[in-house]
Design a protein around this motif. Structure first.
Motif, PDB file in Angstrom:
ATOM      1  N   THR A  75       8.992   4.612  -4.429  1.00 47.23           N
ATOM      2  CA  THR A  75       8.301   3.856  -3.381  1.00 47.23           C
ATOM      3  C   THR A  75       9.232   2.762  -2.876  1.00 47.23           C
ATOM      4  O   THR A  75      10.341   2.599  -3.386  1.00 47.23           O
ATOM      5  N   SER A  76       8.783   2.009  -1.877  1.00 48.65           N
ATOM      6  CA  SER A  76       9.646   0.964  -1.310  1.00 48.65           C
ATOM      7  C   SER A  76       8.802  -0.063  -0.566  1.00 48.65           C
ATOM      8  O   SER A  76       7.666   0.225  -0.165  1.00 48.65           O
ATOM      9  N   ASP A  77       9.405  -1.235  -0.367  1.00 47.08           N
ATOM     10  CA  ASP A  77       8.765  -2.263   0.459  1.00 47.08           C
ATOM     11  C   ASP A  77       8.513  -1.711   1.875  1.00 47.08           C
ATOM     12  O   ASP A  77       7.493  -2.008   2.487  1.00 47.08           O
ATOM     13  N   GLU A  78       9.424  -0.880   2.337  1.00 46.68           N
ATOM     14  CA  GLU A  78       9.304  -0.306   3.699  1.00 46.68           C
ATOM     15  C   GLU A  78       8.062   0.590   3.811  1.00 46.68           C
ATOM     16  O   GLU A  78       7.491   0.727   4.874  1.00 46.68           O
ATOM     17  N   TRP A  79       7.647   1.211   2.712  1.00 44.88           N
ATOM     18  CA  TRP A  79       6.415   2.011   2.739  1.00 44.88           C
ATOM     19  C   TRP A  79       5.206   1.104   2.513  1.00 44.88           C
ATOM     20  O   TRP A  79       4.211   1.177   3.245  1.00 44.88           O
ATOM     21  N   ILE A  80       5.275   0.249   1.499  1.00 44.04           N
ATOM     22  CA  ILE A  80       4.076  -0.496   1.072  1.00 44.04           C
ATOM     23  C   ILE A  80       3.646  -1.538   2.111  1.00 44.04           C
ATOM     24  O   ILE A  80       2.463  -1.600   2.488  1.00 44.04           O
ATOM     25  N   TYR A  81       4.577  -2.367   2.563  1.00 46.38           N
ATOM     26  CA  TYR A  81       4.170  -3.515   3.391  1.00 46.38           C
ATOM     27  C   TYR A  81       3.512  -3.120   4.724  1.00 46.38           C
ATOM     28  O   TYR A  81       2.400  -3.569   5.023  1.00 46.38           O
ATOM     29  N   PRO A  82       4.153  -2.266   5.512  1.00 46.59           N
ATOM     30  CA  PRO A  82       3.498  -1.922   6.791  1.00 46.59           C
ATOM     31  C   PRO A  82       2.167  -1.198   6.627  1.00 46.59           C
ATOM     32  O   PRO A  82       1.276  -1.338   7.446  1.00 46.59           O
ATOM     33  N   ARG A  83       2.011  -0.415   5.543  1.00 46.47           N
ATOM     34  CA  ARG A  83       0.763   0.348   5.357  1.00 46.47           C
ATOM     35  C   ARG A  83      -0.374  -0.476   4.776  1.00 46.47           C
ATOM     36  O   ARG A  83      -1.543  -0.162   4.954  1.00 46.47           O
ATOM     37  N   THR A  84      -0.025  -1.533   4.025  1.00 42.61           N
ATOM     38  CA  THR A  84      -1.076  -2.261   3.298  1.00 42.61           C
ATOM     39  C   THR A  84      -1.114  -3.760   3.608  1.00 42.61           C
ATOM     40  O   THR A  84      -2.151  -4.393   3.434  1.00 42.61           O
ATOM     41  N   GLY A  85       0.020  -4.344   3.976  1.00 44.22           N
ATOM     42  CA  GLY A  85       0.104  -5.797   4.151  1.00 44.22           C
ATOM     43  C   GLY A  85       0.468  -6.515   2.857  1.00 44.22           C
ATOM     44  O   GLY A  85       0.479  -7.747   2.809  1.00 44.22           O
ATOM     45  N   ILE A  86       0.776  -5.748   1.793  1.00 39.48           N
ATOM     46  CA  ILE A  86       1.073  -6.369   0.484  1.00 39.48           C
ATOM     47  C   ILE A  86       2.591  -6.490   0.278  1.00 39.48           C
ATOM     48  O   ILE A  86       3.342  -5.530   0.464  1.00 39.48           O
ATOM     49  N   TYR A 117      -9.412 -15.021   7.367  1.00 40.55           N
ATOM     50  CA  TYR A 117      -8.514 -15.480   6.304  1.00 40.55           C
ATOM     51  C   TYR A 117      -7.980 -14.301   5.505  1.00 40.55           C
ATOM     52  O   TYR A 117      -8.746 -13.424   5.086  1.00 40.55           O
ATOM     53  N   THR A 118      -6.686 -14.282   5.291  1.00 45.97           N
ATOM     54  CA  THR A 118      -6.115 -13.226   4.444  1.00 45.97           C
ATOM     55  C   THR A 118      -5.135 -13.831   3.433  1.00 45.97           C
ATOM     56  O   THR A 118      -4.431 -14.797   3.737  1.00 45.97           O
ATOM     57  N   ASN A 119      -5.128 -13.266   2.245  1.00 48.79           N
ATOM     58  CA  ASN A 119      -4.129 -13.648   1.239  1.00 48.79           C
ATOM     59  C   ASN A 119      -3.556 -12.408   0.541  1.00 48.79           C
ATOM     60  O   ASN A 119      -2.897 -12.511  -0.482  1.00 48.79           O
ATOM     61  N   ILE A 120      -3.835 -11.243   1.128  1.00 47.28           N
ATOM     62  CA  ILE A 120      -3.405  -9.976   0.512  1.00 47.28           C
ATOM     63  C   ILE A 120      -1.888  -9.895   0.387  1.00 47.28           C
ATOM     64  O   ILE A 120      -1.371  -9.283  -0.546  1.00 47.28           O
ATOM     65  N   GLU A 121      -1.159 -10.562   1.294  1.00 51.31           N
ATOM     66  CA  GLU A 121       0.302 -10.459   1.287  1.00 51.31           C
ATOM     67  C   GLU A 121       0.875 -10.878  -0.062  1.00 51.31           C
ATOM     68  O   GLU A 121       1.787 -10.237  -0.574  1.00 51.31           O
ATOM     69  N   TYR A 122       0.312 -11.935  -0.671  1.00 56.03           N
ATOM     70  CA  TYR A 122       0.872 -12.413  -1.956  1.00 56.03           C
ATOM     71  C   TYR A 122      -0.057 -12.188  -3.149  1.00 56.03           C
ATOM     72  O   TYR A 122       0.333 -12.445  -4.284  1.00 56.03           O
ATOM     73  N   MET A 123      -1.292 -11.692  -2.909  1.00 50.28           N
ATOM     74  CA  MET A 123      -2.229 -11.468  -4.021  1.00 50.28           C
ATOM     75  C   MET A 123      -2.455  -9.982  -4.323  1.00 50.28           C
ATOM     76  O   MET A 123      -2.873  -9.632  -5.417  1.00 50.28           O
ATOM     77  N   GLY A 124      -2.238  -9.094  -3.316  1.00 50.32           N
ATOM     78  CA  GLY A 124      -2.689  -7.714  -3.448  1.00 50.32           C
ATOM     79  C   GLY A 124      -4.196  -7.677  -3.446  1.00 50.32           C
ATOM     80  O   GLY A 124      -4.865  -8.655  -3.072  1.00 50.32           O
ATOM     81  N   ASN A 125      -4.735  -6.546  -3.883  1.00 51.42           N
ATOM     82  CA  ASN A 125      -6.195  -6.396  -3.958  1.00 51.42           C
ATOM     83  C   ASN A 125      -6.656  -6.798  -5.362  1.00 51.42           C
ATOM     84  O   ASN A 125      -6.291  -6.137  -6.335  1.00 51.42           O
ATOM     85  N   VAL A 126      -7.409  -7.874  -5.470  1.00 51.99           N
ATOM     86  CA  VAL A 126      -7.898  -8.319  -6.786  1.00 51.99           C
ATOM     87  C   VAL A 126      -9.419  -8.123  -6.865  1.00 51.99           C
ATOM     88  O   VAL A 126     -10.146  -8.901  -7.498  1.00 51.99           O
ATOM     89  N   SER A 127      -9.886  -7.067  -6.206  1.00 48.31           N
ATOM     90  CA  SER A 127     -11.290  -6.636  -6.276  1.00 48.31           C
ATOM     91  C   SER A 127     -12.247  -7.792  -5.989  1.00 48.31           C
ATOM     92  O   SER A 127     -12.054  -8.516  -5.021  1.00 48.31           O
ATOM     93  N   SER A 128     -13.258  -7.987  -6.835  1.00 52.84           N
ATOM     94  CA  SER A 128     -14.286  -8.977  -6.491  1.00 52.84           C
ATOM     95  C   SER A 128     -13.759 -10.412  -6.523  1.00 52.84           C
ATOM     96  O   SER A 128     -14.439 -11.338  -6.063  1.00 52.84           O
ATOM     97  N   ALA A 129     -12.529 -10.609  -7.031  1.00 56.84           N
ATOM     98  CA  ALA A 129     -11.966 -11.969  -7.053  1.00 56.84           C
ATOM     99  C   ALA A 129     -11.329 -12.350  -5.713  1.00 56.84           C
ATOM    100  O   ALA A 129     -11.056 -13.528  -5.472  1.00 56.84           O
ATOM    101  N   CYS A 130     -11.102 -11.365  -4.825  1.00 60.95           N
ATOM    102  CA  CYS A 130     -10.423 -11.671  -3.549  1.00 60.95           C
ATOM    103  C   CYS A 130     -11.117 -12.811  -2.797  1.00 60.95           C
ATOM    104  O   CYS A 130     -10.467 -13.772  -2.356  1.00 60.95           O
ATOM    105  N   ILE A 131     -12.422 -12.681  -2.625  1.00 64.46           N
ATOM    106  CA  ILE A 131     -13.133 -13.639  -1.762  1.00 64.46           C
ATOM    107  C   ILE A 131     -13.206 -15.038  -2.398  1.00 64.46           C
ATOM    108  O   ILE A 131     -12.851 -16.028  -1.746  1.00 64.46           O
ATOM    109  N   PRO A 132     -13.609 -15.176  -3.689  1.00 58.03           N
ATOM    110  CA  PRO A 132     -13.649 -16.537  -4.242  1.00 58.03           C
ATOM    111  C   PRO A 132     -12.274 -17.189  -4.398  1.00 58.03           C
ATOM    112  O   PRO A 132     -12.170 -18.419  -4.309  1.00 58.03           O
ATOM    113  N   VAL A 133     -11.217 -16.397  -4.596  1.00 57.59           N
ATOM    114  CA  VAL A 133      -9.872 -17.002  -4.613  1.00 57.59           C
ATOM    115  C   VAL A 133      -9.567 -17.551  -3.213  1.00 57.59           C
ATOM    116  O   VAL A 133      -9.056 -18.657  -3.057  1.00 57.59           O
TER     117      VAL A 133
END
Ligand code: UT7
Length: 332
Positions: free
Chosen positions: A29-40, A281-297
């Motif tokens: 895998t690569s940053d070139e695949w992950i970032y544009p497809r997910t924002g992470i 508001y988004t923080n996925i770039e530096y947090m990834g998907n942290v499931s139910s913790a995404c919103i309270p973080v």
């Protein structure tokens, strides 16, 4: 009907950073695949800590922010889909560690929608006037359920905990919770029971062979495309429901904190709703998907940076395994 206010917020994010390059060292895998497809770009993993440790730290942070001691908490609701124990509930472990001696405790699991479910339950408990101060903790250790040879999924998830202390208010509050159980096998992590019961039958008989081999290993399985398709419409639907309930258009919201599963899902759903990007508001770039913790973080980041102000119309919206989805609009 009364509303709900934040008395304090907290979070805990583990130290170990796994950026996209770290994944390209172990996977094709690569940053070139992950970032544009997910924002992470990166996510943080609790490599040496159990989930309840993260939840406890977030809870302590929220109590400190609220300026109250743990004995003032009447109820602890934890949302998690990655518990350390089948039982007891994680809320009981956190109760012990923070010393919330007067609190009732239970956990909820609606996967990534868990924080919204917990907030809705808290609101209903506060309405009774029997409970005055409630601690909600969403704590998720997704790394414990990943197959780190499965590049399609393990790159998506991080670990974190978020917490809020809530009480009744005079503000507006509306909520919507939905579920599409028909699609339960689009995203799941199956419990791997190992029974020594002498009459135990082959479990495939019960599950109609619906699960593939991942199901046997306690790993997350996801049909990414099916979840993606569901998510965009579910988020838009949920926000439309709550907006209608309080009689505003989604574009009139002050701030939206969506579940952080994929930046493209967030962009598409908010575009459908006519909500401008700067209100989302988004923080996925530096947090990834942290499931139910995404919103309270996210709430904690906004609260502590002063961006979450009194009187704002705040919208929370999420979706996840179940498939579940839900939304809340509250006047902060
Ligand atoms: O809170 C949980 C909710 N979950 C979600 O919201 C997930 C929703 N779904 C998604 O976000 C997207 O479906 C993913 C990001 C998971 C996947 O993106 P996609 O554009 O749907 O990719 P795909 O699964 O269709 O795979 C496309 C290609 C495949 O290769 P071939 O068959 O076209 O040759 C995959 O094998 O990309 C390949 N691929 C990868 N390549 C490099 C899949 N994962 C990776 C990877 N690195 N990490």
């Amino acid at each position: 009907m009364s509303g709900l206010q934040f008395l304090g917020t907290g979070s805990y994010v583990p130290d170990f950073v796994a950026d996209n390059d770290r994944f390209s060292q172990i996977l094709d895998t690569s940053d070139e695949w992950i970032y544009p497809r997910t924002g992470i770009k990166k996510r943080q993993l609790a490599v040496d800590k159990p989930n309840y440790y993260m939840g406890t730290e977030a809870a302590k942070d929220a109590l400190k922010s609220a300026g109250i001691t743990a004995d003032k908490i009447d109820l602890i609701i934890v949302s998690t889909c990655t518990p350390d124990f089948f039982y007891p509930a994680m809320s009981c472990l956190i109760q012990k560690r923070i010393g919330a001696v007067n609190a009732s405790c239970f956990d909820v699991n609606s996967a990534c929608t868990g924080f919204i479910t917990a907030m809705d339950i808290a609101h209903k408990f506060l309405e009774t006037d029997k409970y005055k101060t409630i601690l909600i903790v969403s704590s998720e250790k997704l790394s414990s359920q990943q197959d780190y040879t499965d590049r399609a999924n393990c790159i998506l998830f991080g670990d974190a905990a978020g917490a809020v202390v809530v009480a009744k208010s005079d503000g507006q509050f509306s909520s919507f919770l939905g579920a599409e159980g028909d699609e339960f096998d689009a995203l799941y992590c199956k419990v791997n029971y190992q029974s020594n019961c002498p009459w135990f039958k082959d479990e495939d008989e019960f599950y109609e062979n619906r699960f593939d081999t991942f199901a046997k290993k306690n790993y997350l399985y996801q049909d990414g495309r099916a979840v993606y398709k569901f998510a965009v419409n579910a988020m838009a639907d949920a926000v439309n429901h709550v907006s209608e309930q309080i009689g505003i258009a989604p574009s009139e919201l002050d701030l939206v904190i969506p579940h952080q599963a994929n930046l493209r899902i967030i962009a598409k759903a908010t575009e459908l709703l006519g909500i401008p990007e700067e209100k989302v508001y988004t923080n996925i770039e530096y947090m990834g998907n942290v499931s139910s913790a995404c919103i309270p973080v996210g709430i904690d980041e906004l609260y502590k940076s002063g961006r979450l102000k009194r009187g704002m119309k705040l919208c929370l919206v999420g979706f996840g395994a179940g498939l579940t989805y839900g939304s809340i609009i509250m006047e902060t």
